[in-house]
Motif scaffolding. Structure first.
Motif, mmCIF file in Angstrom:
data_model
loop_
_atom_site.group_PDB
_atom_site.id
_atom_site.type_symbol
_atom_site.label_atom_id
_atom_site.label_comp_id
_atom_site.label_asym_id
_atom_site.label_seq_id
_atom_site.Cartn_x
_atom_site.Cartn_y
_atom_site.Cartn_z
ATOM 1 N N ARG A 432 37.830 47.290 27.999
ATOM 2 C CA ARG A 432 37.542 47.464 26.929
ATOM 3 C C ARG A 432 37.973 46.321 25.570
ATOM 4 N N ARG A 433 39.274 46.591 25.887
ATOM 5 C CA ARG A 433 39.931 45.301 24.858
ATOM 6 C C ARG A 433 39.127 44.967 24.245
ATOM 7 N N LYS A 434 39.686 44.319 22.979
ATOM 8 C CA LYS A 434 38.228 43.208 22.307
ATOM 9 C C LYS A 434 39.436 42.128 22.152
ATOM 10 N N THR A 435 40.622 42.494 22.250
ATOM 11 C CA THR A 435 41.264 40.850 23.271
ATOM 12 C C THR A 435 42.767 41.606 24.051
ATOM 13 N N PRO A 468 41.479 27.411 22.051
ATOM 14 C CA PRO A 468 40.478 27.884 21.752
ATOM 15 C C PRO A 468 39.886 29.176 22.233
ATOM 16 N N TYR A 469 40.765 30.272 22.570
ATOM 17 C CA TYR A 469 40.740 31.215 23.385
ATOM 18 C C TYR A 469 41.990 32.563 23.173
ATOM 19 N N THR A 470 42.637 31.700 21.895
ATOM 20 C CA THR A 470 44.172 32.532 21.067
ATOM 21 C C THR A 470 42.512 33.226 19.609
ATOM 22 N N VAL A 471 43.484 33.808 19.544
ATOM 23 C CA VAL A 471 43.868 34.922 18.101
ATOM 24 C C VAL A 471 44.209 34.073 16.741
ATOM 25 N N LYS A 472 43.645 33.287 15.955
ATOM 26 C CA LYS A 472 44.479 32.482 15.337
ATOM 27 C C LYS A 472 45.600 33.479 14.357
ATOM 28 N N GLN A 473 44.599 34.326 13.745
ATOM 29 C CA GLN A 473 45.616 35.346 12.699
ATOM 30 C C GLN A 473 47.368 35.544 13.986
ATOM 31 N N PHE A 494 47.407 36.593 21.136
ATOM 32 C CA PHE A 494 46.198 37.794 21.923
ATOM 33 C C PHE A 494 45.397 36.458 22.324
ATOM 34 N N LEU A 495 44.722 36.862 23.344
ATOM 35 C CA LEU A 495 43.906 36.189 23.841
ATOM 36 C C LEU A 495 42.412 36.539 24.115
ATOM 37 N N ASP A 496 41.397 36.657 22.809
ATOM 38 C CA ASP A 496 40.003 36.670 23.429
ATOM 39 C C ASP A 496 39.056 36.002 24.631
ATOM 40 N N PRO A 498 36.620 36.901 27.879
ATOM 41 C CA PRO A 498 35.798 38.440 28.095
ATOM 42 C C PRO A 498 36.541 39.061 29.568
ATOM 43 N N ASP A 499 37.210 38.641 30.365
ATOM 44 C CA ASP A 499 38.193 39.429 31.551
ATOM 45 C C ASP A 499 39.237 38.960 32.617
ATOM 46 N N HIS A 500 39.727 39.538 33.178
ATOM 47 C CA HIS A 500 40.757 39.306 33.803
ATOM 48 C C HIS A 500 41.062 38.349 34.152
ATOM 49 N N GLY A 501 39.803 37.736 34.758
ATOM 50 C CA GLY A 501 40.531 36.145 35.750
ATOM 51 C C GLY A 501 39.977 35.137 34.475
ATOM 52 N N MET A 502 39.460 35.305 33.128
ATOM 53 C CA MET A 502 39.637 33.928 31.914
ATOM 54 C C MET A 502 41.095 34.648 31.533
#
Length: 578
Positions: A432-435, A468-473, A494-496, A498-502
């Protein structure tokens, strides 16, 4: 006026219905069969069977049902038969046919209520016969006079001994008994008995088995040909239905044929009872099996529909619906099968109430797990596919069942956790984590220069921004501490994903970029080391030889000092200051 004309037929119909209802004698609708004495029982039976005979002759279904009133005069409590109703009807017909051939009833000679109440009479027998009526001493029908069990079981025997005798003049002339087909159609040489059965029945039984097996093959052939047409359809659900019923339908048809055959060939006694029970069990088994397989097809269809929606709850409900329907099919089918075998299911279920307390105690954990599954579905702390952590258990949720939840660990093993336990623990739902946070420390060797450190920090900042998958703030890159053997650099980002593999893939990409950056800048990652100094080794010469120079050098790092660089050399700017 037009409306009145339209309503006239309706009004007339209502008036006719009221008139017909007014003519009904409601006091006779539930009038009990009188069994207060041998005379009352005998008269109730005889009158009911006389009405039945008249109903058969006039095709009056209401009068034909009077045979059930005649059966009410029988003591059927201890009679075990798979088809008790049919057996009782035949016994009633045989008994009436026997009576009308041997005696003209005179009710005045049969004990009445007054005689019974003033004497100790417990059993009465019809003159010159073995037809008996006895007083019920216990059970639901205690105090009633009923035809005895022995009389009912021997009714066919009685009739076979007197069927050649004509009816007594003035009697009720039997019960419209007609000879079965085999008595007129079967040759005499086949009527002789072999192995306790007539020869023609053995022959008929053999051909019945043969025809049933052929019928099974024919049904299979027909279904197989239907399958060829369903293969050409655009949907595959008709194929699954055919596959589920392909082998079972033929077996059901064969059992039904055999079930009817043993009645047509008029099997009796133990041979009939054994075959009847066997066929009922087989038929029930194949019907339950077919229903079970169709439930799987139906729930597979539901699963496909659920997968096509974005609503997560239906994905969790489908496995529960599948299990519920399977359990219901087996239990309901088994109860009907037992009922068809002549067992009173309701009395059996009522008897189970005696062990209700013990069962409740034994099923306490099962009930807790069941309620736990409901709480999980309602509260939705996780769903199928979520990555959860609790009490040292970590993995991906595979299935939420009635008793337990199946979790696939990252070691590949399956962990079954009781739902009652899950409903009472703190669950960390990683799914359920957003990031997802990446927090790690990179250790550089102590020979790294300040300029190299700042350049390395700036490079890490740019690596984070380029991914492209990191939160820039809100991410942090900092030289955090002097370690025991390394200069520690903190990465908190923080990484945005979808799942554990990514998540693992993007961690890998960031670390690979950090390795390339360190190689280009010329810094090295530290590993645990210790420096060993020998006692006779010359001490390292100090750059400063007196206290005054130490003081001057220290002040040069203060405000406005010549060496002061509180913001570094400017090679690195923290992300939050850009």
């Amino acid at each position: 006026m037009t409306i009145l004309k339209l309503l006239m037929p309706v009004i007339a119909g209502i008036l006719l219905c009221q008139a017909s209802f007014a003519e009904i004698d409601r006091s006779q609708l539930l009038h009990p069969v009188k069994t207060d004495s041998p005379r009352a029982t005998l008269k109730s039976f005889y009158d009911a069977m006389s009405d039945y005979k008249r109903g058969v002759e006039t095709k009056d279904s209401k009068l034909e049902k009077r045979i059930f009133d005649a059966i009410r005069t029988f003591d059927l409590e201890d009679i075990k038969h798979t088809d008790k109703e049919t057996f009782s009807k035949r016994a009633a017909v045989f008994l009436k046919e026997t009576m009308d051939r041997v005696i003209l009833l005179d009710y005045e000679k049969v004990p009445s209520d007054e005689l019974v109440s003033s004497s100790s009479l417990k059993k009465w027998r019809l003159k010159d016969t073995e037809i008996k009526i006895s007083l019920q001493q216990e059970g639901e029908r205690q105090g009633e006079w009923l035809f005895t069990k022995d009389t009912i079981l021997r009714a066919r025997e009685f009739f076979s001994r007197v069927k050649h005798v004509p009816y007594v003049a003035g009697s009720g002339m039997g019960a419209s008994y007609s000879k079965p087909w085999y008595e007129t159609e079967v040759p005499e040489w086949l009527k002789g008995e072999t192995l306790f059965m007539p020869k023609w029945q053995i022959l008929a039984l053999f051909f019945s088995i043969l025809i049933g097996l052929i019928l099974r093959k024919v049904i299979f052939f027909v279904v197989d040909n239907i399958k060829k047409f369903t293969d050409k359809s655009q949907t595959d659900w008709d194929d699954k239905i055919i596959e589920a019923s392909e082998y079972t339908l033929g077996s059901i048809a064969a059992c039904l044929f055999w079930f009817l055959s043993i009645r047509v060939i008029n099997l009796e006694g133990n041979s009939f009872l054994i075959l009847d029970v066997l066929l009922k069990v087989l038929l029930s088994f194949f019907v339950i099996k077919l229903a079970y397989q169709l439930v799987d097809v139906f729930t597979s269809y539901l699963g496909t529909k659920a997968a096509a929606t974005d609503f997560p709850l239906d994905d969790q409900l489908v496995p529960l619906i599948r299990k519920s329907l399977r359990i219901f099919t087996v239990i309901f089918g088994a109860l009907i099968a037992v009922q068809n075998l002549g067992v009173n299911v309701m009395s059996v279920l009522a008897g189970l109430g005696l062990g209700g307390l013990a069962f409740a105690l034994a099923a306490k954990d099962a009930c807790a797990n069941l309620f736990g599954s409901f709480m999980i579905l309602l509260d939705k702390p996780f769903r199928v596919g979520d990555h959860i952590v609790f009490n040292g258990v970590e993995g991906s949720v595979e299935e939420i069942g009635f008793r337990s939840t199946k979790i696939r660990s990252f070691y590949g093993s399956q962990i079954s956790v009781p739902n009652s336990s899950l409903a009472n623990v703190n669950i960390d739902n990683m799914g359920r984590r957003k990031t997802r946070r990446l927090r790690t420390t990179l250790g550089l060797t102590y020979d790294t220069s300040p300029a190299q450190m700042e350049a390395f920090l700036e490079g890490l900042k740019n690596i984070i921004r380029a991914n492209p998958y990191t939160v820039k703030q809100g991410f942090n890159i900092a030289f955090s501490e002097y370690g025991d053997f390394s200069l520690n650099v903190l990465i908190n980002v923080f990484l945005d994903v979808p799942d554990h593999g990514m998540e693992l893939l993007q961690k890998q990409n960031i670390f690979l970029e950090a390795m390339r950056l360190a190689e280009d800048i010329g810094v090295e990652f530290a590993f645990p080391t210790q420096s060993l100094y020998l006692q006779n080794q010359e001490p390292i010469a100090a750059k400063v030889v007196n206290d005054e120079e130490y003081s001057t050098l220290a002040k040069s790092y203060g405000p406005d000092g010549s060496k002061a660089m509180p913001k570094g050399k400017g090679l690195f700017t923290p992300a939050f200051m850009d």
